[in-house]
Design a protein around this motif. Sequence first.
Motif, PDB file in Angstrom:
ATOM      1  N   LYS A  10       0.916  -1.220   0.034  1.00  0.00           N
ATOM      2  CA  LYS A  10       0.016   0.003   0.004  1.00  0.00           C
ATOM      3  C   LYS A  10       0.878   1.289   0.065  1.00  0.00           C
ATOM      4  N   ALA A  11       0.379   2.304  -0.400  1.00  0.00           N
ATOM      5  CA  ALA A  11       1.115   3.556  -0.290  1.00  0.00           C
ATOM      6  C   ALA A  11      -0.239   4.566   0.046  1.00  0.00           C
ATOM      7  N   GLY A  12       0.017   4.925   1.593  1.00  0.00           N
ATOM      8  CA  GLY A  12      -1.095   5.692   2.190  1.00  0.00           C
ATOM      9  C   GLY A  12      -2.441   4.718   2.219  1.00  0.00           C
ATOM     10  N   ALA A  13      -3.318   5.496   1.863  1.00  0.00           N
ATOM     11  CA  ALA A  13      -4.652   4.652   1.820  1.00  0.00           C
ATOM     12  C   ALA A  13      -4.818   3.822   0.538  1.00  0.00           C
ATOM     13  N   ARG A  14      -4.104   4.095  -0.400  1.00  0.00           N
ATOM     14  CA  ARG A  14      -4.146   3.388  -1.755  1.00  0.00           C
ATOM     15  C   ARG A  14      -3.434   1.952  -1.858  1.00  0.00           C
ATOM     16  N   THR A  15      -4.094   0.996  -2.390  1.00  0.00           N
ATOM     17  CA  THR A  15      -3.605  -0.201  -2.503  1.00  0.00           C
ATOM     18  C   THR A  15      -2.914  -0.604  -3.820  1.00  0.00           C
ATOM     19  N   LEU A  16      -1.442  -0.838  -3.673  1.00  0.00           N
ATOM     20  CA  LEU A  16      -0.775  -0.641  -5.054  1.00  0.00           C
ATOM     21  C   LEU A  16      -0.875  -2.304  -5.594  1.00  0.00           C
ATOM     22  N   ILE A  17      -0.620  -3.209  -4.698  1.00  0.00           N
ATOM     23  CA  ILE A  17      -0.588  -4.527  -5.200  1.00  0.00           C
ATOM     24  C   ILE A  17      -1.465  -5.153  -4.155  1.00  0.00           C
ATOM     25  N   GLY A  34       3.922  -1.088 -15.681  1.00  0.00           N
ATOM     26  CA  GLY A  34       2.944  -0.444 -15.206  1.00  0.00           C
ATOM     27  C   GLY A  34       2.982   0.836 -15.404  1.00  0.00           C
ATOM     28  N   ARG A  35       2.157   2.081 -15.046  1.00  0.00           N
ATOM     29  CA  ARG A  35       2.149   3.417 -15.208  1.00  0.00           C
ATOM     30  C   ARG A  35       3.128   3.972 -13.953  1.00  0.00           C
ATOM     31  N   ASN A  36       3.499   5.177 -14.130  1.00  0.00           N
ATOM     32  CA  ASN A  36       4.189   5.861 -12.996  1.00  0.00           C
ATOM     33  C   ASN A  36       3.276   5.713 -11.719  1.00  0.00           C
ATOM     34  N   GLY A  37       3.804   5.254 -10.612  1.00  0.00           N
ATOM     35  CA  GLY A  37       3.141   5.183  -9.425  1.00  0.00           C
ATOM     36  C   GLY A  37       2.499   4.021  -9.389  1.00  0.00           C
ATOM     37  N   ALA A  38       2.611   2.888  -9.978  1.00  0.00           N
ATOM     38  CA  ALA A  38       1.810   1.893 -10.056  1.00  0.00           C
ATOM     39  C   ALA A  38       2.372   0.759  -8.781  1.00  0.00           C
ATOM     40  N   GLY A  39       3.576   1.019  -8.591  1.00  0.00           N
ATOM     41  CA  GLY A  39       4.135   0.218  -7.447  1.00  0.00           C
ATOM     42  C   GLY A  39       5.217  -0.548  -7.813  1.00  0.00           C
ATOM     43  N   LYS A  40       5.737  -0.381  -9.054  1.00  0.00           N
ATOM     44  CA  LYS A  40       6.775  -1.283  -9.494  1.00  0.00           C
ATOM     45  C   LYS A  40       8.187  -1.279  -8.659  1.00  0.00           C
ATOM     46  N   SER A  41       8.575   0.103  -8.339  1.00  0.00           N
ATOM     47  CA  SER A  41       9.763   0.313  -7.400  1.00  0.00           C
ATOM     48  C   SER A  41       9.516  -0.356  -6.132  1.00  0.00           C
ATOM     49  N   THR A  42       8.206  -0.016  -5.555  1.00  0.00           N
ATOM     50  CA  THR A  42       7.956  -0.863  -4.186  1.00  0.00           C
ATOM     51  C   THR A  42       7.986  -1.958  -4.316  1.00  0.00           C
ATOM     52  N   LEU A  43       7.626  -2.700  -5.240  1.00  0.00           N
ATOM     53  CA  LEU A  43       7.519  -4.164  -5.217  1.00  0.00           C
ATOM     54  C   LEU A  43       9.065  -4.805  -5.173  1.00  0.00           C
ATOM     55  N   PRO A  81      18.968  -0.063  -7.793  1.00  0.00           N
ATOM     56  CA  PRO A  81      17.952   0.761  -7.640  1.00  0.00           C
ATOM     57  C   PRO A  81      17.734   1.814  -8.806  1.00  0.00           C
ATOM     58  N   GLN A  82      16.663   2.530  -8.758  1.00  0.00           N
ATOM     59  CA  GLN A  82      16.216   3.572  -9.906  1.00  0.00           C
ATOM     60  C   GLN A  82      17.572   4.526 -10.155  1.00  0.00           C
ATOM     61  N   ALA A  83      18.207   4.943  -8.998  1.00  0.00           N
ATOM     62  CA  ALA A  83      19.000   5.905  -8.933  1.00  0.00           C
ATOM     63  C   ALA A  83      20.099   5.740  -7.924  1.00  0.00           C
ATOM     64  N   ASP A 161      15.832  -1.919 -11.437  1.00  0.00           N
ATOM     65  CA  ASP A 161      14.836  -0.810 -11.610  1.00  0.00           C
ATOM     66  C   ASP A 161      15.257   0.102 -12.511  1.00  0.00           C
ATOM     67  N   GLU A 162      14.660  -0.007 -13.822  1.00  0.00           N
ATOM     68  CA  GLU A 162      15.028   0.931 -15.077  1.00  0.00           C
ATOM     69  C   GLU A 162      16.399   0.755 -15.271  1.00  0.00           C
ATOM     70  N   PRO A 163      17.093  -0.314 -15.356  1.00  0.00           N
ATOM     71  CA  PRO A 163      18.531  -0.106 -15.831  1.00  0.00           C
ATOM     72  C   PRO A 163      18.903   0.200 -16.948  1.00  0.00           C
ATOM     73  N   SER A 193      10.804  -1.581 -16.276  1.00  0.00           N
ATOM     74  CA  SER A 193      11.159  -0.915 -17.485  1.00  0.00           C
ATOM     75  C   SER A 193       9.954  -0.205 -18.128  1.00  0.00           C
ATOM     76  N   HIS A 194      10.116   0.978 -18.576  1.00  0.00           N
ATOM     77  CA  HIS A 194       9.320   1.661 -19.310  1.00  0.00           C
ATOM     78  C   HIS A 194       9.599   1.636 -20.827  1.00  0.00           C
ATOM     79  N   ASP A 195      10.650   1.023 -21.135  1.00  0.00           N
ATOM     80  CA  ASP A 195      10.978   0.771 -22.474  1.00  0.00           C
ATOM     81  C   ASP A 195      10.507  -0.738 -22.880  1.00  0.00           C
TER      82      ASP A 195
HETATM   83  N1  LIG Z   1       5.264   7.916   2.018  1.00  0.00           N
HETATM   84  C1  LIG Z   1       4.429   7.697   0.951  1.00  0.00           C
HETATM   85  N2  LIG Z   1       3.246   8.209   1.333  1.00  0.00           N
HETATM   86  C2  LIG Z   1       2.168   8.314   0.187  1.00  0.00           C
HETATM   87  N3  LIG Z   1       2.490   7.712  -1.111  1.00  0.00           N
HETATM   88  C3  LIG Z   1       3.692   7.155  -1.259  1.00  0.00           C
HETATM   89  C4  LIG Z   1       4.585   7.118  -0.228  1.00  0.00           C
HETATM   90  N4  LIG Z   1       5.688   6.609  -0.773  1.00  0.00           N
HETATM   91  C5  LIG Z   1       5.359   6.167  -1.825  1.00  0.00           C
HETATM   92  N5  LIG Z   1       4.245   6.559  -2.108  1.00  0.00           N
HETATM   93  C6  LIG Z   1       3.329   6.591  -3.527  1.00  0.00           C
HETATM   94  O1  LIG Z   1       3.420   4.967  -4.012  1.00  0.00           O
HETATM   95  C7  LIG Z   1       3.341   4.931  -5.415  1.00  0.00           C
HETATM   96  C8  LIG Z   1       4.208   3.719  -5.781  1.00  0.00           C
HETATM   97  O2  LIG Z   1       5.422   4.324  -6.068  1.00  0.00           O
HETATM   98  P1  LIG Z   1       6.659   3.551  -6.776  1.00  0.00           P
HETATM   99  O3  LIG Z   1       7.978   4.335  -6.571  1.00  0.00           O
HETATM  100  O4  LIG Z   1       6.498   2.185  -6.409  1.00  0.00           O
HETATM  101  O5  LIG Z   1       6.079   3.601  -8.226  1.00  0.00           O
HETATM  102  P2  LIG Z   1       6.657   3.142  -9.657  1.00  0.00           P
HETATM  103  O6  LIG Z   1       5.558   2.215 -10.150  1.00  0.00           O
HETATM  104  O7  LIG Z   1       7.818   2.556  -9.490  1.00  0.00           O
HETATM  105  O8  LIG Z   1       6.720   4.278 -10.391  1.00  0.00           O
HETATM  106  P3  LIG Z   1       7.705   4.957 -11.490  1.00  0.00           P
HETATM  107  O9  LIG Z   1       7.081   4.357 -12.853  1.00  0.00           O
HETATM  108  O10 LIG Z   1       7.177   6.557 -11.489  1.00  0.00           O
HETATM  109  O11 LIG Z   1       9.045   4.936 -11.274  1.00  0.00           O
HETATM  110  C9  LIG Z   1       3.499   6.065  -6.001  1.00  0.00           C
HETATM  111  O12 LIG Z   1       2.318   6.835  -6.139  1.00  0.00           O
HETATM  112  C10 LIG Z   1       4.194   7.088  -5.004  1.00  0.00           C
HETATM  113  O13 LIG Z   1       3.563   8.406  -4.735  1.00  0.00           O
END
Ligand SMILES: Nc1ncnc2c1ncn2[C@@H]1O[C@H](COP(=O)(O)OP(=O)(O)OP(=O)(O)O)[C@@H](O)[C@H]1O
Length: 255
Positions: A10-17, A34-43, A81-83, A161-163, A193-195
Amino acid sequence: MIRCEGLTLKAGARTLINALAWQANAGENWVVIGRNGAGKSTLLKTLAMLHAPDGGRVLLDGAPLGSFRARERARRIAYLPQAQHDAFGYRVLDVVLAARHPHDAGYWESDAEIERAHAALAELDLSGFAERDVRTLSGGERQRAALAALIAQDAPLWLLDEPSAALDLAHQMALASMTARARAAGRTLITVSHDLNLALQDATHALLLMGDGRWHAGETATLGAELLGDCLGYPLEALRHRGRTLYLPRGAGPC
Ligand SMILES: Nc1ncnc2c1ncn2[C@@H]1O[C@H](COP(=O)(O)OP(=O)(O)OP(=O)(O)O)[C@@H](O)[C@H]1O
């Protein structure tokens, strides 16, 4: 190799996966889409044990990730990592040697370890960079130094992560050959990857994160333009070219 059982992120109240039931085996190359913010890096961070799940668990070779000592985990999992953030002016060689620490019981690196680090730098076309301050590298050079460190770590599981994000075309293709060789040697690769077309070139499987908790996992051969387009929020069309399927944004072309 690595397995998720009911993994919820989850990210805050949002369920990513939601309740991810998935595993990646030896010799498989998974691309995470997945799109930006979908949770790929978090996974990826969760698989590297750098982020705690909100539910479920991750197993590595049948045992919970947390049951491994840090050194043992670092022998099995290499994470790119991504960076990269460099607070200190280490030599490029030291960055690669640091990745050998899980294998090296002593404090000082042996000649064999130094030789191995130079070989990894050579593989990434960085032979002349060993003595350089890592902070003076360009973005793509720094990414290649991180990839050299990843090779030197010699782990069976690679989390990338996005090598290719900072790499020029020639180095993107070199990276594609490197990952293909790694897979052929039996390593497991999980790449964000986004590519799409570059990542799918050698991928055996894809994990699609829909951004609202839903996910799809399967062989790349079962992907289609419609599912990928849904996942990425933009309609795609599939083109067959020299035995490959390429995905392009629908309607793209000269104006
Ligand atoms: N502490 C936090 N509070 C609220 N939301 C958070 C927090 N940390 C991360 N998020 C949100 O979690 C979501 C998933 O982030 P993540 O970095 O996994 O995305 P991603 O799929 O890798 O995106 P990208 O393609 O942009 O790299 C994002 O919308 C991010 O803003």
